[in-house]
Design a protein around this motif. Structure first.
Motif, PDB file in Angstrom:
ATOM      1  N   ASP A 270     -10.819  75.044 -42.269  1.00 39.63           N
ATOM      2  CA  ASP A 270     -11.610  74.040 -41.549  1.00 39.63           C
ATOM      3  C   ASP A 270     -11.107  72.620 -41.851  1.00 39.63           C
ATOM      4  N   TRP A 271     -10.672  72.407 -43.087  1.00 39.50           N
ATOM      5  CA  TRP A 271     -10.206  71.068 -43.477  1.00 39.50           C
ATOM      6  C   TRP A 271      -9.053  70.598 -42.587  1.00 39.50           C
ATOM      7  N   TYR A 272      -8.056  71.449 -42.401  1.00 41.84           N
ATOM      8  CA  TYR A 272      -6.873  71.030 -41.638  1.00 41.84           C
ATOM      9  C   TYR A 272      -7.132  71.023 -40.132  1.00 41.84           C
ATOM     10  N   ASN A 273      -7.867  72.042 -39.645  1.00 47.12           N
ATOM     11  CA  ASN A 273      -8.030  72.150 -38.190  1.00 47.12           C
ATOM     12  C   ASN A 273      -9.038  71.121 -37.657  1.00 47.12           C
ATOM     13  N   PHE A 274     -10.039  70.763 -38.503  1.00 45.27           N
ATOM     14  CA  PHE A 274     -11.102  69.870 -38.021  1.00 45.27           C
ATOM     15  C   PHE A 274     -11.364  68.673 -38.936  1.00 45.27           C
ATOM     16  N   GLU A 275     -11.748  68.947 -40.176  1.00 49.42           N
ATOM     17  CA  GLU A 275     -12.340  67.898 -40.992  1.00 49.42           C
ATOM     18  C   GLU A 275     -11.386  66.727 -41.247  1.00 49.42           C
ATOM     19  N   ALA A 276     -10.154  67.039 -41.679  1.00 54.67           N
ATOM     20  CA  ALA A 276      -9.204  65.952 -41.951  1.00 54.67           C
ATOM     21  C   ALA A 276      -8.807  65.235 -40.667  1.00 54.67           C
ATOM     22  N   LEU A 277      -9.064  65.875 -39.528  1.00 58.36           N
ATOM     23  CA  LEU A 277      -8.757  65.252 -38.228  1.00 58.36           C
ATOM     24  C   LEU A 277      -9.974  64.482 -37.709  1.00 58.36           C
ATOM     25  N   ASN A 278     -10.769  63.991 -38.651  1.00 60.28           N
ATOM     26  CA  ASN A 278     -11.903  63.133 -38.307  1.00 60.28           C
ATOM     27  C   ASN A 278     -13.021  63.873 -37.578  1.00 60.28           C
ATOM     28  N   MET A 279     -13.168  65.174 -37.894  1.00 65.44           N
ATOM     29  CA  MET A 279     -14.281  65.929 -37.327  1.00 65.44           C
ATOM     30  C   MET A 279     -15.053  66.585 -38.462  1.00 65.44           C
ATOM     31  N   PRO A 280     -15.985  65.849 -39.096  1.00 65.71           N
ATOM     32  CA  PRO A 280     -16.772  66.453 -40.166  1.00 65.71           C
ATOM     33  C   PRO A 280     -17.599  67.617 -39.634  1.00 65.71           C
ATOM     34  N   PRO A 281     -18.166  68.454 -40.547  1.00 64.67           N
ATOM     35  CA  PRO A 281     -18.958  69.600 -40.090  1.00 64.67           C
ATOM     36  C   PRO A 281     -20.003  69.161 -39.066  1.00 64.67           C
ATOM     37  N   ALA A 282     -20.188  69.982 -38.047  1.00 63.30           N
ATOM     38  CA  ALA A 282     -21.183  69.753 -36.997  1.00 63.30           C
ATOM     39  C   ALA A 282     -20.844  68.575 -36.081  1.00 63.30           C
ATOM     40  N   HIS A 283     -19.636  68.022 -36.205  1.00 66.37           N
ATOM     41  CA  HIS A 283     -19.242  66.944 -35.292  1.00 66.37           C
ATOM     42  C   HIS A 283     -19.185  67.503 -33.863  1.00 66.37           C
ATOM     43  N   PRO A 284     -19.797  66.821 -32.898  1.00 67.39           N
ATOM     44  CA  PRO A 284     -19.862  67.387 -31.543  1.00 67.39           C
ATOM     45  C   PRO A 284     -18.500  67.651 -30.917  1.00 67.39           C
ATOM     46  N   ALA A 285     -17.473  66.870 -31.333  1.00 71.01           N
ATOM     47  CA  ALA A 285     -16.152  67.052 -30.700  1.00 71.01           C
ATOM     48  C   ALA A 285     -15.532  68.397 -31.024  1.00 71.01           C
ATOM     49  N   ARG A 286     -16.045  69.078 -32.076  1.00 72.34           N
ATOM     50  CA  ARG A 286     -15.491  70.402 -32.392  1.00 72.34           C
ATOM     51  C   ARG A 286     -15.632  71.360 -31.211  1.00 72.34           C
TER      52      ARG A 286
ATOM     53  N   PRO B   7       1.079  76.836 -40.793  1.00 71.26           N
ATOM     54  CA  PRO B   7       0.544  78.188 -40.597  1.00 71.26           C
ATOM     55  C   PRO B   7      -0.346  78.294 -39.363  1.00 71.26           C
ATOM     56  N   GLU B   8      -0.398  79.518 -38.795  1.00 73.83           N
ATOM     57  CA  GLU B   8      -1.255  79.733 -37.625  1.00 73.83           C
ATOM     58  C   GLU B   8      -2.693  80.016 -38.035  1.00 73.83           C
ATOM     59  N   VAL B   9      -2.893  80.502 -39.255  1.00 75.61           N
ATOM     60  CA  VAL B   9      -4.250  80.676 -39.781  1.00 75.61           C
ATOM     61  C   VAL B   9      -4.547  79.455 -40.646  1.00 75.61           C
ATOM     62  N   GLU B  10      -5.592  78.747 -40.295  1.00 73.26           N
ATOM     63  CA  GLU B  10      -5.869  77.458 -40.934  1.00 73.26           C
ATOM     64  C   GLU B  10      -7.268  77.419 -41.549  1.00 73.26           C
TER      65      GLU B  10
ATOM     66  N   VAL C 169     -12.290  79.724 -42.128  1.00 73.29           N
ATOM     67  CA  VAL C 169     -10.891  80.073 -41.880  1.00 73.29           C
ATOM     68  C   VAL C 169     -10.773  80.496 -40.417  1.00 73.29           C
ATOM     69  N   MET C 170      -9.754  79.988 -39.743  1.00 70.83           N
ATOM     70  CA  MET C 170      -9.668  80.211 -38.289  1.00 70.83           C
ATOM     71  C   MET C 170      -8.219  80.294 -37.826  1.00 70.83           C
ATOM     72  N   LEU C 171      -8.032  80.816 -36.601  1.00 71.84           N
ATOM     73  CA  LEU C 171      -6.728  80.687 -35.953  1.00 71.84           C
ATOM     74  C   LEU C 171      -6.687  79.246 -35.432  1.00 71.84           C
ATOM     75  N   ARG C 172      -5.650  78.506 -35.768  1.00 74.67           N
ATOM     76  CA  ARG C 172      -5.656  77.078 -35.401  1.00 74.67           C
ATOM     77  C   ARG C 172      -5.812  76.913 -33.895  1.00 74.67           C
ATOM     78  N   THR C 173      -6.631  75.937 -33.517  1.00 71.78           N
ATOM     79  CA  THR C 173      -6.911  75.746 -32.091  1.00 71.78           C
ATOM     80  C   THR C 173      -5.905  74.804 -31.443  1.00 71.78           C
ATOM     81  N   HIS C 174      -5.092  74.166 -32.272  1.00 68.81           N
ATOM     82  CA  HIS C 174      -4.045  73.267 -31.780  1.00 68.81           C
ATOM     83  C   HIS C 174      -3.024  73.070 -32.899  1.00 68.81           C
TER      84      HIS C 174
END
Ligand code: FA5
Length: 348
Positions: free
Chosen positions: A142-158, A137-140, A174-179
């Motif tokens: 936080d878990w799929y777009n960031f957290e499960a990709l090794n970017m926990p909340p407030a991770h600077p790489a976000r 999906p294009e609307v994702e 909930v966001m439009l996926r950035t990648h």
């Protein structure tokens, strides 16, 4: 004429009228039949004339027979008129029908958008290398777009991805996926290794439009997870893809980079398609064009989807389709793909 003779005459006349009206092939024929069996010179007119000379007790009987005849004749004429009108309408519909498939000014057929063409070609190349194709999906979340990709909340790489959030649920969840990388997680959640998959699709970022950046663009993601996968497998796959897509005289190279979901990470570049590596304005005189990022899937990502990093390893890559289409067709601004000017798009 007596009452019996009058009745017989009318019965016979009605049988003949039924025959003539049923076979009337046009409204004109029908009118002629109506006049012949109901007009001044018709049998019913004769009977009508004779009523005054009948015995008084016969007059109402014959009068009723005349009325019944006229009513039956009227019904026959009306029914046949309806039939003739319906078939005339049907004939007109066939005669006047317009063939909308014909097109007024010669036949002009559309074709796939140039970015879709690039996407399909790339899918074909990867399918040829043994990959499957998946979508997400294009609307994702936080878990799929960031957290499960090794970017926990407030991770600077976000902050590498300027995110467009959707007002839904808790703020910034909930966001439009950035990648297209979240599709990696979705694939690994639903399939067990071995995984050899490519995932094309749209991505969105809060970015200002310039020649090579658009707030909406397309990527294709690749993911391989299997036993014993190495960095060499990744470099070999990227090289095989480069030759299959750009031609056997082109090659690829990797340069160190950083992505939170891969370790080690690299940027991959291919021989500049404009100058064949000699150096030109498109490749800033380097001879190379950057296509995207790649790397070995970080063990934390595998753990997030319950794949044992001691047993399996993998690599992933992601690159931009719009820029590939620009480079291939010498298009100098990415907005060309989204303006939908048919005069431009029909050239590709
Ligand atoms: C990523 O998006 C990573 N997800 C790629 C990746 C996947 C790395 C898997 C490792 C493993 P990056 O932000 O660099 O990386 O974007 C990758 C490509 O997307 C860029 O090289 C570029 O071709 C394209 N791209 C990124 N932003 C835009 C934009 N605003 N407009 C057009 N193309 C863009």
């Amino acid at each position: 004429m007596n009452a019996d003779q009058a009745r017989q005459l009318l019965e016979r006349a009605l049988d003949e009228a039924r025959e003539a009206i049923g076979s009337a092939a046009s409204l004109e024929d029908l009118e002629a039949a109506r006049r012949g069996f109901g007009g001044k010179r018709s049998p019913v007119s004769q009977v009508n004339e004779s009523i005054k000379s009948l015995a008084p007790e016969d007059r109402p009987v014959v009068g009723k027979a005349v009325s019944a005849y006229n009513a039956a004749l009227g019904d026959l004429v009306d029914a046949r008129r309806d039939e003739l009108q319906v078939s005339a309408r049907d004939a007109a519909r066939v005669r006047d029908a317009i063939d909308l498939t014909e097109g007024g000014h010669g036949r002009r057929r559309g074709h796939l958008h140039v970015v879709t063409q690039v996407q399909r070609e790339l899918e074909d190349v990867f399918v040829g290398l043994g990959f499957q194709v998946a979508e997400g999906p294009e609307v994702e979340t936080d878990w799929y777009n960031f957290e499960a990709l090794n970017m926990p909340p407030a991770h600077p790489a976000r902050s590498m991805w300027d995110t467009l959030y959707v007002r839904l649920g808790r703020p910034e969840q909930v966001m439009l996926r950035t990648h297209t990388s979240p599709v990696q997680i979705r694939v690994m959640e639903t399939r067990k290794p071995p995984i050899y998959t490519v995932m094309p699709g749209r991505a969105y970022r809060k970015e200002t439009l310039d020649a090579r950046h658009s707030p909406v663009f397309h990527q294709i993601e690749g993911l391989v997870v299997d036993r014993g996968i190495t960095f060499g497998d990744m470099a070999g796959t990227i090289e095989a893809f480069t030759r299959a897509y750009f031609g056997p005289d082109k090659t690829s190279r990797l340069r160190p980079s950083f992505f939170p979901f891969t370790e080690p990470s690299a940027e991959f570049e291919v021989t500049c398609t404009f100058c064949d590596g000699a150096g030109c304005s498109v490749c800033s005189r380097t001879g190379w064009i950057e296509l995207g990022g790649c790397g070995m899937v970080d063990p934390n990502v595998l753990r997030a989807v319950d794949i044992d990093p001691e047993e399996y390893s993998g690599f992933a890559f992601g690159f931009g389709l719009d820029r590939m289409a620009m480079d291939r067709h010498d298009i100098d601004h990415i907005k060309t793909f989204f303006e939908d000017d048919v005069r431009v798009l029909e050239q590709f």
